[in-house]
Scaffold this motif. Structure first.
Motif, short mmCIF file in Angstrom:
data_model
loop_
_atom_site.label_atom_id
_atom_site.label_comp_id
_atom_site.label_asym_id
_atom_site.label_seq_id
_atom_site.Cartn_x
_atom_site.Cartn_y
_atom_site.Cartn_z
N THR A 160 0.82 -1.22 0.00
CA THR A 160 0.00 0.00 0.00
C THR A 160 0.86 1.27 0.00
OG1 THR A 160 -0.18 -0.14 2.40
CG2 THR A 160 -1.99 -1.05 1.14
N ARG A 161 2.08 1.15 0.52
CA ARG A 161 2.94 2.33 0.51
C ARG A 161 3.34 2.70 -0.91
NH1 ARG A 161 8.84 3.01 2.77
NH2 ARG A 161 8.97 1.71 0.95
N GLN A 162 3.62 1.68 -1.70
CA GLN A 162 3.96 1.94 -3.10
C GLN A 162 2.78 2.55 -3.86
OE1 GLN A 162 5.48 -1.38 -5.37
NE2 GLN A 162 5.58 -0.20 -7.25
N ILE A 163 1.60 1.98 -3.65
CA ILE A 163 0.39 2.51 -4.31
C ILE A 163 0.19 3.97 -3.92
CG2 ILE A 163 -2.12 2.30 -4.44
CD1 ILE A 163 -1.75 -0.73 -3.93
N SER A 164 0.36 4.21 -2.63
CA SER A 164 0.17 5.56 -2.12
C SER A 164 1.16 6.55 -2.76
CB SER A 164 0.36 5.53 -0.60
OG SER A 164 0.08 6.76 -0.05
N GLU A 165 2.40 6.13 -2.91
CA GLU A 165 3.41 7.00 -3.53
C GLU A 165 3.08 7.27 -5.00
OE1 GLU A 165 7.17 5.56 -0.76
OE2 GLU A 165 7.15 5.03 -2.89
N GLU A 166 2.57 6.27 -5.68
CA GLU A 166 2.25 6.45 -7.10
C GLU A 166 1.06 7.41 -7.26
OE1 GLU A 166 4.08 2.14 -8.50
OE2 GLU A 166 1.90 2.41 -8.56
N PHE A 167 0.05 7.24 -6.43
CA PHE A 167 -1.09 8.15 -6.49
C PHE A 167 -0.68 9.58 -6.10
CE2 PHE A 167 -4.42 4.56 -5.83
CZ PHE A 167 -4.52 4.39 -7.21
N GLU A 168 0.25 9.66 -5.17
CA GLU A 168 0.69 10.99 -4.74
C GLU A 168 1.38 11.75 -5.87
OE1 GLU A 168 2.98 10.99 -1.10
OE2 GLU A 168 3.57 13.06 -1.48
N LYS A 169 2.14 11.01 -6.67
CA LYS A 169 2.79 11.62 -7.84
C LYS A 169 1.76 12.26 -8.75
CE LYS A 169 5.48 8.06 -9.16
NZ LYS A 169 6.15 7.14 -10.10
N LEU A 170 0.69 11.51 -9.00
CA LEU A 170 -0.34 12.00 -9.91
C LEU A 170 -1.12 13.15 -9.27
CD1 LEU A 170 -1.49 11.62 -12.70
CD2 LEU A 170 -3.05 9.91 -11.81
N GLU A 171 -1.34 13.05 -7.98
CA GLU A 171 -2.03 14.14 -7.27
C GLU A 171 -1.24 15.45 -7.41
OE1 GLU A 171 -1.92 13.76 -2.99
OE2 GLU A 171 -3.68 15.03 -2.75
N ARG A 172 0.07 15.36 -7.26
CA ARG A 172 0.90 16.56 -7.37
C ARG A 172 0.83 17.17 -8.77
NH1 ARG A 172 5.94 14.64 -6.18
NH2 ARG A 172 5.49 13.32 -4.39
N LEU A 173 0.90 16.30 -9.77
CA LEU A 173 0.83 16.80 -11.15
C LEU A 173 -0.53 17.45 -11.41
CD1 LEU A 173 2.25 16.95 -13.94
CD2 LEU A 173 1.10 14.78 -14.50
N TYR A 174 -1.57 16.81 -10.92
CA TYR A 174 -2.93 17.34 -11.10
C TYR A 174 -3.07 18.72 -10.46
CZ TYR A 174 -8.04 17.60 -10.92
OH TYR A 174 -9.36 18.00 -11.05
N GLN A 175 -2.56 18.84 -9.24
CA GLN A 175 -2.63 20.14 -8.55
C GLN A 175 -1.84 21.22 -9.29
OE1 GLN A 175 -4.65 21.03 -6.34
NE2 GLN A 175 -5.44 19.00 -5.83
N GLU A 176 -0.72 20.78 -9.88
CA GLU A 176 0.12 21.74 -10.60
C GLU A 176 -0.57 22.27 -11.86
OE1 GLU A 176 3.92 19.98 -11.59
OE2 GLU A 176 4.30 21.53 -13.12
N LEU A 177 -1.33 21.41 -12.54
CA LEU A 177 -1.87 21.77 -13.85
C LEU A 177 -3.33 22.23 -13.84
CD1 LEU A 177 -0.44 18.80 -15.98
CD2 LEU A 177 0.60 21.05 -15.54
N LYS A 178 -4.03 21.87 -12.78
CA LYS A 178 -5.48 22.00 -12.73
C LYS A 178 -6.01 23.40 -13.06
CE LYS A 178 -8.25 21.65 -8.50
NZ LYS A 178 -8.00 22.78 -7.73
N ASP A 179 -5.51 24.42 -12.40
CA ASP A 179 -6.05 25.77 -12.62
C ASP A 179 -5.69 26.31 -14.00
OD1 ASP A 179 -7.16 25.65 -10.15
OD2 ASP A 179 -5.54 26.74 -9.15
N ARG A 180 -4.46 26.06 -14.37
CA ARG A 180 -3.99 26.57 -15.65
C ARG A 180 -4.79 26.00 -16.83
NH1 ARG A 180 1.28 28.45 -17.38
NH2 ARG A 180 1.53 28.03 -19.60
N TYR A 181 -5.16 24.74 -16.75
CA TYR A 181 -5.84 24.10 -17.88
C TYR A 181 -7.31 23.79 -17.62
CZ TYR A 181 -1.07 23.72 -19.51
OH TYR A 181 0.21 24.03 -19.90
N GLY A 182 -7.83 24.25 -16.50
CA GLY A 182 -9.25 24.06 -16.21
C GLY A 182 -9.65 22.61 -15.99
#
Ligand SMILES: *Cc1c(COP(=O)(O)O)cnc(C)c1O
Length: 218
Positions: A160-182
């Protein structure tokens, strides 16, 4: 429990902002109608032919999501009706979706699939590729597609730690791009890992076996 009971219990346990995509692949029309009759309208399939057949025979107010890998030569079959394509992973595929969107006089909503798992077999772009694509002039010229967010699949593991780290990567990217690209949707989490995905900001989970029971492949 029946499919109807499962879906009602499952939805009542989810935060209100989370969309449940009921993954009905390999399941018969009757199972889908059992879920439909509880008021559920959002279903996901991973194969174009199965999706198209189910769209033809089932109620037209179902929102059909294509969650699996999509080949360019099959885009035309789903372009008239698909609600959201989750697994866009190249400009070439996006150009074909755009072309079919134009033919059908609609803007087709899509997600970029980002590769977060370790396994080679998983499709998807790197974060870098996605960012470059979003900034490219080729992408900016596509008027009949709309990128609504990101999708990812974690490694199939008990760690579960690995799964959590992988999802966290995507969460960070999403937060980074979300406002800029709607962006509106972060699609991550399946039957085995949706709870971890929700902890990392997923607002769209794709759940099959936990609702419909195990699948029998033959
Ligand atoms: C099959 C599938 C799911 C659902 O899997 P379950 O483990 O049955 O919940 C989710 N996402 C994708 C892309 C799938 O192919």
């Amino acid at each position: 429990m029946s499919v109807a009971e499962n879906i009602i219990a499952f939805k009542s346990s989810l935060p209100e902002n989370v969309t449940l995509v009921a993954v009905s692949k390999t399941k018969p029309a009757q199972a889908i109608m059992d879920a439909y009759n509880t008021g559920h309208r959002v279903f996901g399939e991973n194969k174009v032919q199965e999706l198209t057949e189910k769209w033809e025979t089932l109620p037209k107010d179902i929102e059909w999501h294509l969650i699996g890998h999509l080949q360019r030569n099959k885009v035309k079959y789903i372009a008239p009706f698909v609600h959201l394509i989750h697994a866009v992973d190249s400009l070439k595929l996006l150009e074909e979706i755009n072309k079919q969107g134009e033919k059908n006089n609609r803007i087709i909503p899509c997600l970029f699939q980002i590769k977060i798992a370790e396994e080679d077999s998983k499709f998807g772009m790197s974060a870098e590729e996605a960012k470059n694509l979003l900034e490219s002039t080729a992408f900016k010229g596509l008027s009949h597609v709309c990128i609504k967010g990101l999708m990812g699949m974690a490694t199939f593991t008990d760690d579960t730690r690995q799964i959590s780290e992988e999802f966290e990567k995507l969460e960070r990217l999403y937060q980074e791009l979300k406002d800029r690209y709607g962006f509106e949707y972060l699609s991550m989490g399946m039957s085995g890992d949706y709870e971890i995905a929700l902890q990392h900001g997923s607002n769209m989970i794709r759940v099959g076996s936990a609702l419909f029971g195990e699948r029998n492949y033959h």
